[in-house]
Design a protein around this motif. Structure first.
Motif, PDB file in Angstrom:
ATOM      1  N   GLU A   1       0.637  -1.384   0.313  1.00 28.27           N
ATOM      2  CA  GLU A   1       0.316  -0.040   0.107  1.00 28.27           C
ATOM      3  C   GLU A   1       0.912   1.541  -0.111  1.00 28.27           C
ATOM      4  OE1 GLU A   1      -4.381   0.899   2.054  1.00 28.27           O
ATOM      5  OE2 GLU A   1      -2.719   0.657   3.530  1.00 28.27           O
ATOM      6  N   ALA A   2       1.847   1.176   0.679  1.00 28.48           N
ATOM      7  CA  ALA A   2       3.181   2.505   0.652  1.00 28.48           C
ATOM      8  C   ALA A   2       3.713   2.341  -0.291  1.00 28.48           C
ATOM      9  CB  ALA A   2       4.112   2.011   1.654  1.00 28.48           C
ATOM     10  N   ALA A   3       3.719   1.544  -1.008  1.00 26.79           N
ATOM     11  CA  ALA A   3       4.511   1.457  -2.601  1.00 26.79           C
ATOM     12  C   ALA A   3       4.134   2.298  -3.956  1.00 26.79           C
ATOM     13  CB  ALA A   3       5.274  -0.048  -2.719  1.00 26.79           C
ATOM     14  N   ARG A   4       2.488   1.740  -3.623  1.00 34.14           N
ATOM     15  CA  ARG A   4       1.592   2.169  -4.401  1.00 34.14           C
ATOM     16  C   ARG A   4       1.552   3.454  -4.167  1.00 34.14           C
ATOM     17  NH1 ARG A   4      -3.360   4.331  -4.728  1.00 34.14           N
ATOM     18  NH2 ARG A   4      -5.111   3.922  -6.922  1.00 34.14           N
ATOM     19  N   LEU A   5       1.304   4.440  -2.908  1.00 35.23           N
ATOM     20  CA  LEU A   5       0.965   5.072  -2.197  1.00 35.23           C
ATOM     21  C   LEU A   5       2.012   6.198  -3.285  1.00 35.23           C
ATOM     22  CD1 LEU A   5      -0.782   7.658  -1.428  1.00 35.23           C
ATOM     23  CD2 LEU A   5       0.656   7.379   0.616  1.00 35.23           C
ATOM     24  N   ASP A   6       3.701   5.764  -2.662  1.00 35.53           N
ATOM     25  CA  ASP A   6       4.435   6.581  -3.096  1.00 35.53           C
ATOM     26  C   ASP A   6       4.846   6.106  -5.089  1.00 35.53           C
ATOM     27  OD1 ASP A   6       5.372   6.436  -0.350  1.00 35.53           O
ATOM     28  OD2 ASP A   6       7.178   5.176  -1.037  1.00 35.53           O
ATOM     29  N   TRP A   7       4.204   5.894  -5.475  1.00 34.24           N
ATOM     30  CA  TRP A   7       4.421   5.541  -7.236  1.00 34.24           C
ATOM     31  C   TRP A   7       3.442   7.304  -7.481  1.00 34.24           C
ATOM     32  CZ3 TRP A   7       6.529   5.280 -11.571  1.00 34.24           C
ATOM     33  CH2 TRP A   7       5.661   5.284 -12.909  1.00 34.24           C
ATOM     34  N   MET A   8       2.062   6.992  -7.033  1.00 32.94           N
ATOM     35  CA  MET A   8       1.071   7.801  -7.200  1.00 32.94           C
ATOM     36  C   MET A   8       0.988   9.848  -6.896  1.00 32.94           C
ATOM     37  SD  MET A   8      -0.725   6.258  -8.984  1.00 32.94           S
ATOM     38  CE  MET A   8      -2.118   6.523  -9.258  1.00 32.94           C
ATOM     39  N   GLU A   9       2.335   9.425  -5.821  1.00 35.99           N
ATOM     40  CA  GLU A   9       2.246  10.778  -5.026  1.00 35.99           C
ATOM     41  C   GLU A   9       3.511  11.198  -4.981  1.00 35.99           C
ATOM     42  OE1 GLU A   9      -0.194  10.984  -1.847  1.00 35.99           O
ATOM     43  OE2 GLU A   9      -2.114  10.487  -2.542  1.00 35.99           O
ATOM     44  N   GLY A  10       5.296  10.219  -4.984  1.00 35.43           N
ATOM     45  CA  GLY A  10       6.089  10.922  -4.513  1.00 35.43           C
ATOM     46  C   GLY A  10       6.813  10.929  -5.337  1.00 35.43           C
ATOM     47  N   PRO A  11       8.513  10.854  -5.088  1.00 36.17           N
ATOM     48  CA  PRO A  11       9.334  10.785  -5.719  1.00 36.17           C
ATOM     49  C   PRO A  11      10.279   9.311  -6.006  1.00 36.17           C
ATOM     50  CG  PRO A  11      10.151  12.017  -4.138  1.00 36.17           C
ATOM     51  CD  PRO A  11       8.579  11.331  -3.584  1.00 36.17           C
ATOM     52  N   ARG A  12       9.948   8.883  -5.375  1.00 31.77           N
ATOM     53  CA  ARG A  12      10.940   7.237  -4.441  1.00 31.77           C
ATOM     54  C   ARG A  12      10.896   6.376  -6.041  1.00 31.77           C
ATOM     55  NH1 ARG A  12       8.204   1.876  -1.533  1.00 31.77           N
ATOM     56  NH2 ARG A  12       9.453   0.540  -2.133  1.00 31.77           N
ATOM     57  N   PHE A  13       9.900   6.569  -6.893  1.00 26.52           N
ATOM     58  CA  PHE A  13      10.631   5.714  -8.015  1.00 26.52           C
ATOM     59  C   PHE A  13      10.989   6.317  -9.360  1.00 26.52           C
ATOM     60  CE2 PHE A  13       7.335   3.865  -5.394  1.00 26.52           C
ATOM     61  CZ  PHE A  13       7.606   1.774  -5.676  1.00 26.52           C
ATOM     62  N   GLY A  14      11.452   7.721  -8.727  1.00 25.43           N
ATOM     63  CA  GLY A  14      11.759   8.085 -10.859  1.00 25.43           C
ATOM     64  C   GLY A  14      11.343   8.415 -11.001  1.00 25.43           C
ATOM     65  N   GLU A  15      11.994   8.916 -12.273  1.00 19.46           N
ATOM     66  CA  GLU A  15      11.042   9.728 -13.395  1.00 19.46           C
ATOM     67  C   GLU A  15      11.720   8.831 -14.763  1.00 19.46           C
ATOM     68  OE1 GLU A  15      10.512  13.906 -15.727  1.00 19.46           O
ATOM     69  OE2 GLU A  15      10.856  13.933 -13.739  1.00 19.46           O
ATOM     70  N   VAL A  16      11.273   8.474 -15.203  1.00 18.19           N
ATOM     71  CA  VAL A  16      11.751   8.151 -17.063  1.00 18.19           C
ATOM     72  C   VAL A  16      11.734   8.792 -18.186  1.00 18.19           C
ATOM     73  CG1 VAL A  16      10.982   6.034 -18.945  1.00 18.19           C
ATOM     74  CG2 VAL A  16      11.101   6.086 -16.250  1.00 18.19           C
ATOM     75  N   LYS A  17      12.196   9.513 -18.337  1.00 14.01           N
ATOM     76  CA  LYS A  17      12.420  10.009 -19.407  1.00 14.01           C
ATOM     77  C   LYS A  17      12.926   9.818 -20.655  1.00 14.01           C
ATOM     78  CE  LYS A  17      15.016  13.925 -15.740  1.00 14.01           C
ATOM     79  NZ  LYS A  17      16.332  14.420 -15.912  1.00 14.01           N
ATOM     80  N   GLY A  18      11.928  10.633 -21.836  1.00 14.01           N
ATOM     81  CA  GLY A  18      12.177   9.934 -22.925  1.00 14.01           C
ATOM     82  C   GLY A  18      10.914   9.436 -23.634  1.00 14.01           C
ATOM     83  N   TYR A  19      10.150   9.502 -23.255  1.00 19.76           N
ATOM     84  CA  TYR A  19       8.942   8.497 -23.264  1.00 19.76           C
ATOM     85  C   TYR A  19       8.037   9.051 -23.366  1.00 19.76           C
ATOM     86  CZ  TYR A  19       4.902   4.925 -23.616  1.00 19.76           C
ATOM     87  OH  TYR A  19       4.070   3.796 -23.869  1.00 19.76           O
TER      88      TYR A  19
END
Length: 321
Positions: free
Chosen positions: A281-299
């Motif tokens: 549940e915490a990981a889902r929230l981090d993906w939706m609202e936080g910076p934890r998973f970083g950003e994929v650039k160029g897609y």
């Protein structure tokens, strides 16, 4: 590759409750899942009654698809944690981007190995322009507790060791087979190998009796320990084997998956592997609202939103078989 199921359900995997300690021949049928606009996959793991094979926790087989007039694989940026992704192709190309800045085109029989560790995000797409056919497998390996928060990293290996016998070439994707070891980083005793057999070939592949095994059929007609295995299906073999008889009635491609039974019980949901509902549940929230998973650039497109997480808490529990 992402699990794009919008009705994803948390699943308890691992532990020895489902492991068969003796040789068996259990044929697994796939579940068909749409992946993007033009790709349908056959999902072999997790399967009803068979959640893992060693540390292998997820297996999709796709193609061969004629994508000459199609966009091909288009998987938007999405997150992973607690696992490794293994990309393996027989035909076509897949362009990998991730939040570490990795940009790599993966080609047939090259290893694309992404270790998510504590958190990573990536996208996968067919290049533009791309080859006519797309055919491959996407697999996940569960990370053990001691390494599941490792720093994320991506590896690409174009040259992999092989084991040969008359009519058989085995390319070692991950782990070790008959003394040949893959350069890919593994965190549990494991093996993954691509088996190419010529028509009428008969061979006996050496195995580790402490491992449990399964064989995925990629193409052609072959018998595994006397059982015909059609493309897109997988034969679970249990433990206790020292060798595996193989016979091809046409040119055939198989994948051997095996490893020590995964001792820990895990919770797998969507693109995450954790140890509790609360962690997922915490990981889902981090993906939706936080910076934890970083950003994929160029897609060229939006990232993938997380599906709703069922409210019922799901925790690992003991099982007896």
């Amino acid at each position: 590759m992402s699990n794009l199921d919008r009705q994803a359900t948390p699943t308890v995997c691992g532990g020895r409750g489902f492991v068969v300690a003796e040789p068996v021949r259990e044929l697994l049928s796939p579940r068909h899942v749409r992946l993007g606009e033009s790709t349908e996959v056959r999902r072999l793991l997790p399967n009803l009654g068979r959640r893992m094979v060693g540390a292998w926790a997820f297996v999709d087989h796709y193609g061969p698809d004629d994508i000459a007039e199609e966009p091909g694989m288009q998987v938007p940026p999405h997150p992973h944690m607690g696992l490794q992704t293994v990309s393996w192709l027989h035909d076509g190309e897949v362009l990998h981007r991730d939040s570490l800045g990795s940009l790599r085109t993966i080609r047939p029989r090259e290893l694309g190995l992404m270790t998510s560790g504590r958190a990573i995000s990536h996208s996968e797409e067919s290049p533009r322009p791309h080859a006519r056919y797309l055919h491959g497998a996407q697999l996940w390996v569960a990370l053990p507790d001691a390494h599941r928060a490792v720093e994320p990293h991506f590896q690409h290996h174009a040259d992999l060791p092989t084991v040969t016998a008359p009519g058989l070439t085995a390319t070692v994707i991950l782990g070790e087979l008959d003394g040949a070891r893959s350069p890919g980083t593994a965190y549990t005793p494991i093996v993954g190998a691509d088996l190419s057999l010529t028509r009428d070939a008969e061979a006996r592949l050496p195995l580790d009796p402490d491992f449990e095994y399964a064989v995925l059929s990629m193409s052609g007609e072959a018998e595994v320990d006397g059982v015909p295995v059609l493309p897109g299906s997988m034969l679970y073999l249990g433990c206790g084997r020292t060798e595996l008889p193989l016979r091809a009635t046409s040119d055939a491609g198989l994948m051997l998956l095996g490893g020590e039974p995964f001792e820990e019980e895990i919770v797998m949901w969507w693109n995450f592997i954790g140890r509790s509902h609360e962690e997922i549940e915490a990981a889902r929230l981090d993906w939706m609202e936080g910076p934890r998973f970083g950003e994929v650039k160029g897609y060229d497109g939006a990232r993938l939103p997380a599906p709703a997480l069922p409210p019922v808490a799901l925790k690992p529990r003991g099982r007896v078989r």
